[in-house]
Design a protein around this motif. Structure first.
Motif, short mmCIF file in Angstrom:
data_model
loop_
_atom_site.label_atom_id
_atom_site.label_comp_id
_atom_site.label_asym_id
_atom_site.label_seq_id
_atom_site.Cartn_x
_atom_site.Cartn_y
_atom_site.Cartn_z
N ALA A 83 0.82 -1.22 0.00
CA ALA A 83 0.00 0.00 0.00
C ALA A 83 0.85 1.26 0.00
O ALA A 83 0.55 2.23 -0.70
N ASP A 84 1.95 1.28 0.77
CA ASP A 84 2.76 2.50 0.83
C ASP A 84 3.84 2.54 -0.25
O ASP A 84 4.61 3.49 -0.34
N GLY A 85 3.90 1.49 -1.11
CA GLY A 85 4.82 1.50 -2.25
C GLY A 85 6.25 1.15 -1.93
O GLY A 85 7.14 1.38 -2.73
N SER A 86 6.50 0.58 -0.76
CA SER A 86 7.88 0.23 -0.41
C SER A 86 8.29 -1.15 -0.90
O SER A 86 9.43 -1.55 -0.71
N ILE A 87 7.40 -1.86 -1.55
CA ILE A 87 7.74 -3.16 -2.12
C ILE A 87 7.27 -3.18 -3.57
O ILE A 87 6.21 -2.67 -3.90
N ALA A 88 8.08 -3.74 -4.44
CA ALA A 88 7.75 -3.81 -5.86
C ALA A 88 6.81 -4.97 -6.10
O ALA A 88 7.03 -6.07 -5.60
N ILE A 89 5.76 -4.72 -6.88
CA ILE A 89 4.80 -5.78 -7.20
C ILE A 89 5.22 -6.50 -8.47
O ILE A 89 5.03 -7.68 -8.61
N GLY A 90 5.84 -5.80 -9.40
CA GLY A 90 6.29 -6.40 -10.65
C GLY A 90 7.50 -5.65 -11.17
O GLY A 90 8.04 -4.76 -10.51
N ASP A 91 7.93 -6.02 -12.35
CA ASP A 91 9.11 -5.38 -12.94
C ASP A 91 8.85 -3.95 -13.38
O ASP A 91 9.75 -3.13 -13.46
N ALA A 92 7.59 -3.64 -13.70
CA ALA A 92 7.27 -2.33 -14.25
C ALA A 92 7.48 -1.20 -13.26
O ALA A 92 7.78 -0.08 -13.65
N ASP A 93 7.35 -1.47 -11.97
CA ASP A 93 7.48 -0.39 -10.99
C ASP A 93 8.77 -0.49 -10.18
O ASP A 93 8.87 0.02 -9.07
N PHE A 94 9.78 -1.17 -10.71
CA PHE A 94 11.05 -1.29 -10.00
C PHE A 94 12.09 -0.47 -10.71
O PHE A 94 12.22 -0.57 -11.91
N PRO A 95 12.89 0.32 -10.10
CA PRO A 95 12.79 0.75 -8.71
C PRO A 95 11.67 1.77 -8.54
O PRO A 95 11.31 2.47 -9.48
N LYS A 96 11.18 1.86 -7.36
CA LYS A 96 10.08 2.78 -7.08
C LYS A 96 10.61 4.20 -7.16
O LYS A 96 11.55 4.57 -6.47
N THR A 97 10.04 5.01 -8.04
CA THR A 97 10.47 6.39 -8.18
C THR A 97 9.39 7.31 -7.61
O THR A 97 8.20 7.02 -7.75
N PRO A 98 9.80 8.39 -7.00
CA PRO A 98 8.80 9.31 -6.46
C PRO A 98 8.02 10.00 -7.58
O PRO A 98 8.52 10.15 -8.69
N ALA A 99 6.82 10.41 -7.26
CA ALA A 99 5.98 11.09 -8.25
C ALA A 99 6.63 12.42 -8.63
O ALA A 99 7.17 13.13 -7.79
N PHE A 100 6.58 12.74 -9.93
CA PHE A 100 7.19 13.98 -10.42
C PHE A 100 6.28 15.16 -10.11
O PHE A 100 5.09 15.12 -10.36
N VAL A 101 6.88 16.19 -9.56
CA VAL A 101 6.15 17.43 -9.29
C VAL A 101 6.90 18.56 -9.99
O VAL A 101 8.05 18.83 -9.68
N SER A 102 6.24 19.20 -10.94
CA SER A 102 6.86 20.26 -11.71
C SER A 102 6.96 21.54 -10.88
O SER A 102 6.07 21.88 -10.11
N THR A 103 8.08 22.25 -11.06
CA THR A 103 8.27 23.52 -10.38
C THR A 103 8.18 24.69 -11.35
O THR A 103 8.35 25.83 -10.95
N LYS A 104 7.94 24.38 -12.64
CA LYS A 104 7.88 25.42 -13.66
C LYS A 104 6.53 25.37 -14.36
O LYS A 104 5.90 24.33 -14.46
#
Length: 129
Positions: A48-69
């Motif tokens: 639920a909190d994203g600290s474990i990978a469920i499959g290959d597609a989400d490894f490594p877990k990257t933080p959500a991108f937040v634009s500053t511009k």
């Protein structure tokens, strides 16, 4: 008789391996001190909190991108980079080479050509070294 002894020895070896594995498993679970339900809950929480990978597609877990511009700022930066020649359009333009600037005048190049035509190199440009 030899086959019978061999079969008995194999059966004993197999059962002793199972008993040893079962004992090692019992000792490792006793040392951890967690129940099956606790482990399942920890796994659900980690997913639920994203600290474990469920499959290959989400490894490594990257933080959500937040634009500053803003979009306008990004477009302005792109136009500036294109104007300065810093943006490659395709493979044909990589790496970006500086524009050629001749160090000789047109008259000097024509004089070199006339000299070469008087005394041409018999080997041409390809001498092999």
């Amino acid at each position: 008789m030899n086959t019978r002894h061999l079969l008995i020895a194999v059966a004993l070896a197999a059962t002793s391996g199972i008993v040893m594995a079962d004992t090692a498993y019992a000792q490792s679970t006793a040392a951890q001190g967690k129940t099956r339900a606790q482990v399942i809950e920890e796994l659900k929480q980690a997913r639920a909190d994203g600290s474990i990978a469920i499959g290959d597609a989400d490894f490594p877990k990257t933080p959500a991108f937040v634009s500053t511009k803003t979009r306008a700022q990004v477009i302005a930066e792109l136009k500036e980079a294109q104007a300065r020649g810093l943006v490659n359009v395709g493979d044909a333009y990589y790496p970006k080479l500086p524009e050629f600037v001749s160090t000789k005048s047109r008259a000097q190049v024509q004089a070199e050509l006339a000299e070469y035509q008087k005394n041409p190199d018999p080997q041409g440009l390809y001498r092999g070294y």
